[in-house]
Write a protein that holds these residues in place. Structure first.
Motif, short mmCIF file in Angstrom:
data_model
loop_
_atom_site.label_atom_id
_atom_site.label_comp_id
_atom_site.label_asym_id
_atom_site.label_seq_id
_atom_site.Cartn_x
_atom_site.Cartn_y
_atom_site.Cartn_z
N SER A 77 0.87 -1.18 0.00
CA SER A 77 0.00 0.00 0.00
C SER A 77 0.90 1.22 0.00
N ILE A 78 0.69 2.12 -0.95
CA ILE A 78 1.52 3.33 -1.07
C ILE A 78 0.69 4.54 -0.67
N PHE A 79 1.21 5.29 0.30
CA PHE A 79 0.55 6.47 0.84
C PHE A 79 1.36 7.70 0.49
N GLN A 80 0.68 8.81 0.22
CA GLN A 80 1.34 10.10 0.12
C GLN A 80 1.56 10.61 1.55
N GLU A 130 -4.01 8.97 5.44
CA GLU A 130 -5.17 8.18 5.87
C GLU A 130 -5.62 7.12 4.86
N THR A 131 -5.36 7.35 3.56
CA THR A 131 -5.83 6.43 2.52
C THR A 131 -4.74 6.18 1.50
N PRO A 145 2.87 -10.03 -6.61
CA PRO A 145 4.26 -10.08 -6.14
C PRO A 145 5.27 -9.47 -7.12
N GLN A 146 5.06 -9.64 -8.42
CA GLN A 146 5.98 -9.06 -9.40
C GLN A 146 5.89 -7.53 -9.39
N GLU A 147 4.67 -7.02 -9.26
CA GLU A 147 4.47 -5.56 -9.20
C GLU A 147 5.06 -5.00 -7.90
N ILE A 148 4.87 -5.72 -6.80
CA ILE A 148 5.46 -5.29 -5.52
C ILE A 148 6.97 -5.22 -5.65
N ALA A 149 7.57 -6.26 -6.19
CA ALA A 149 9.03 -6.30 -6.36
C ALA A 149 9.49 -5.15 -7.25
N ARG A 150 8.79 -4.90 -8.35
CA ARG A 150 9.17 -3.83 -9.28
C ARG A 150 9.10 -2.46 -8.60
N LEU A 151 7.98 -2.18 -7.92
CA LEU A 151 7.80 -0.88 -7.28
C LEU A 151 8.83 -0.65 -6.17
N LEU A 152 9.11 -1.68 -5.38
CA LEU A 152 10.10 -1.54 -4.32
C LEU A 152 11.51 -1.43 -4.88
N ASN A 153 11.81 -2.22 -5.90
CA ASN A 153 13.13 -2.17 -6.52
C ASN A 153 13.42 -0.78 -7.09
N GLU A 154 12.40 -0.13 -7.65
CA GLU A 154 12.57 1.23 -8.17
C GLU A 154 13.02 2.20 -7.08
N LYS A 155 12.72 1.87 -5.84
CA LYS A 155 13.09 2.71 -4.70
C LYS A 155 14.31 2.17 -3.96
N GLY A 156 14.97 1.15 -4.52
CA GLY A 156 16.17 0.60 -3.91
C GLY A 156 15.93 -0.42 -2.82
N ILE A 157 14.70 -0.94 -2.74
CA ILE A 157 14.34 -1.93 -1.73
C ILE A 157 14.29 -3.30 -2.41
N ARG A 158 14.99 -4.25 -1.85
CA ARG A 158 14.98 -5.61 -2.40
C ARG A 158 13.78 -6.35 -1.84
N PHE A 159 13.01 -6.97 -2.73
CA PHE A 159 11.88 -7.81 -2.33
C PHE A 159 11.87 -9.01 -3.26
N GLN A 190 6.61 9.69 0.19
CA GLN A 190 5.64 8.60 0.25
C GLN A 190 6.02 7.60 1.34
N VAL A 191 5.02 6.81 1.74
CA VAL A 191 5.25 5.70 2.65
C VAL A 191 4.74 4.43 1.96
N TYR A 192 5.64 3.47 1.83
CA TYR A 192 5.32 2.17 1.25
C TYR A 192 5.11 1.21 2.42
N ALA A 193 3.87 0.73 2.59
CA ALA A 193 3.55 -0.22 3.64
C ALA A 193 3.51 -1.61 3.01
N VAL A 194 4.45 -2.48 3.42
CA VAL A 194 4.59 -3.81 2.82
C VAL A 194 4.19 -4.85 3.86
N LEU A 195 3.05 -5.49 3.63
CA LEU A 195 2.63 -6.59 4.48
C LEU A 195 3.36 -7.83 3.98
#
Length: 185
Positions: free
Chosen positions: A5-8, A13-14, A22-36, A120-125
């Motif tokens: 979930s990506i928050f501004q 609040e939303t 999972p592939q989209e999660i990995a792509r979005l996080l990788n773009e920000k330098g986070i390995r998933f 932004q805040v990336y909330a990764v469950l």
């Protein structure tokens, strides 16, 4: 199910975007330098020992040690019957950084990483079979929920482990907690 979930920062609040792919999660996080990444499941009993868990994932741990310069791995877990569960939860709910990467692989259960990246805040469950690597210096926090149930492999470059450096920012208290985000997953 694993959920991003990506928050501004200005509208905490939303979420503006939510994905369970999972592939989209990995792509979005990788773009920000986070390995998933997600690892294949190993058949382990619920009461598997630390040694059994580390042995079952030995190849993956060896690969990460070589790639990231990690020198040690351990196993940490928490269950809902732990009398200190609320104190453990509170310990990680404020935004902080570390001087080394924070690497977690979920052997069982789940937990919610919040990554404060730019505005932004990336909330990764994260759930069983998810690996997340938060680079050193990344502002983040972790919510294990009121009834924690997880076991994770952790990797360290410093054998003594990492120390949290709290930022003093209030952003962590402004976003939805585990109860809301994990319940929506």
């Amino acid at each position: 199910m694993t959920t991003l979930s990506i928050f501004q920062e200005s509208r905490p609040e939303t979420p503006e975007q939510v994905t369970q792919n999972p592939q989209e999660i990995a792509r979005l996080l990788n773009e920000k330098g986070i390995r998933f990444e997600q690892w294949a499941t190993r058949s382990l009993p619920a009461d598997a020992s630390t040694d059994a868990i580390l042995e079952a994932y030995g190849d993956e741990i060896a690969r990460l040690k070589q790639e990231g310069g990690f020198v040690t791995a351990d196993v940490v877990g928490l269950t809902a019957d732990n009398p200190e569960k609320e104190a453990f939860r509170q310990k990680f709910l404020d935004e902080h950084t570390h001087s080394e990467d924070e690497v977690r692989f979920f052997v069982r259960g789940q937990g919610l990483f919040y990554l404060h990246l730019d505005q932004q805040v990336y909330a990764v469950l994260c759930q069983q079979n998810d690996l997340i690597s938060v680079p050193n210096g990344t502002r983040h926090w972790f919510d294990m929920g009121p009834e924690p149930e997880f076991t994770c492999i952790r990797l360290f470059t410093n054998p003594e482990g990492w120390v949290a450096e709290f930022t003093g920012e209030e952003i962590a208290s402004q976003l939805p907690r585990y109860e809301r985000l994990a319940g929506a997953a």
